[in-house]
Design an enzyme around this catalytic site. Sequence first.
Site, PDB file in Angstrom:
ATOM      1  N   LYS A 172      -8.670   4.563  -0.108  1.00  0.00           N
ATOM      2  CA  LYS A 172      -9.666   5.574   0.250  1.00  0.00           C
ATOM      3  C   LYS A 172      -9.032   6.922   0.534  1.00  0.00           C
ATOM      4  CE  LYS A 172      -9.556   3.620   4.844  1.00  0.00           C
ATOM      5  NZ  LYS A 172     -10.165   2.624   5.709  1.00  0.00           N
ATOM      6  N   LYS A 192       4.175   5.886   8.228  1.00  0.00           N
ATOM      7  CA  LYS A 192       3.165   6.738   8.865  1.00  0.00           C
ATOM      8  C   LYS A 192       3.800   7.832   9.716  1.00  0.00           C
ATOM      9  CE  LYS A 192      -0.907   3.753   9.159  1.00  0.00           C
ATOM     10  NZ  LYS A 192      -1.892   3.175  10.086  1.00  0.00           N
ATOM     11  N   LYS A 206      -2.348   0.469  -5.439  1.00  0.00           N
ATOM     12  CA  LYS A 206      -3.484  -0.117  -4.733  1.00  0.00           C
ATOM     13  C   LYS A 206      -4.645   0.883  -4.643  1.00  0.00           C
ATOM     14  CE  LYS A 206      -4.284  -1.972  -0.134  1.00  0.00           C
ATOM     15  NZ  LYS A 206      -3.733  -2.336   1.152  1.00  0.00           N
TER      16      LYS A 206
END
Length: 334
Positions: A199, A114, A196
Amino acid sequence: MEKRKIAYSAIQPSGTFTLGNYYGALKNWVNLQKDFNCCFCVANLHAITVPQVASELRKRTFESYALLLATGIDPNESLVYVQSEVPAHSELTWLLNCCTYMGELSRMTQYKDKSQRQGKNIRVGLFDYPVLMAADILLYQANIVPVGADQKQHVELCRDIAERFNNTYGKTFTLPEPYFGVSGRKINSLQEPTKKMSKSDENQNSYISLLDNKDTIIRKFKRAVTDSEAIIQYDPENKPGVSNLIEIYSCATDKKIPEIESEFSNAGYGDFKLAVGENVAIQLETLQKKFHEYLSDKGELERLMKMNAQKAESIAYRTLSKARKRLGIIEIKK
Ligand code: TRP
């Protein structure tokens, strides 16, 4: 009677939730209520570790709470609350910060991923995220933490911090374990079925949002990537697309994989995709109806939030108070 163990988990109120979140986590949380004393949290303080638009975050906090209830989490049986409503989370985070090493946090793979995406100005909150998560878990003396594989490292760190604290200051926290028990199913992208379902994927056809309508759901399944073999067989290695659809069908209908293979032994991919789409749509329709019911009654939603926050507060405060005492932080009776 044997005392029930405590299960703790949380979701962040960021972005739309997908079928992957539902089959991978939320649907299993509901079942945990049978065997555990459950605490479920809408982790809005975790959400602000990356930039958020205030009005969106506010809206999504309510939506996430309504969604948890819509999936069947019982706000009278389980503890289901919003993180920021219980200030003990922030305070215990500080106490635990003083028992956590920079090196430990620097090794977290999610932080590495991140922070890379954040460029130069990496926020302290992002770095500290696992300590806030440890505080969440430890405040409720949780025994198990149902999470996806991506959160396992954070739960292990939580355990390390708790163990260090207990060893240094005396037994204060229960040591939690990550829990993958009731098989949380891993649902993959409809467009790149080895990845995976996410969203944050730019291609909207790759995921089903829990709020997609029937036509959209069916259209997205029709476009799902498969292969050219035209055999409906579960083989994740060689047939990731079809296998992913079989998984999804299995979650939507509670049918076992061999049963599904024989049900569709004479069918083509077109028919199968339609069946998957229709069954998912039926299941989500019920969920969406309840979601909108909860969301349309703000007063009731706030009442439930408040009642649960009060319950959470009293449990959390007991642990916080113990930790303060151990550290020598005075508490003057008000
Ligand atoms: N970090 C978790 C996630 O993004 C959410 C979370 C916050 C959590 N606090 C937690 C999960 C405590 C389990 C326990 O998925």
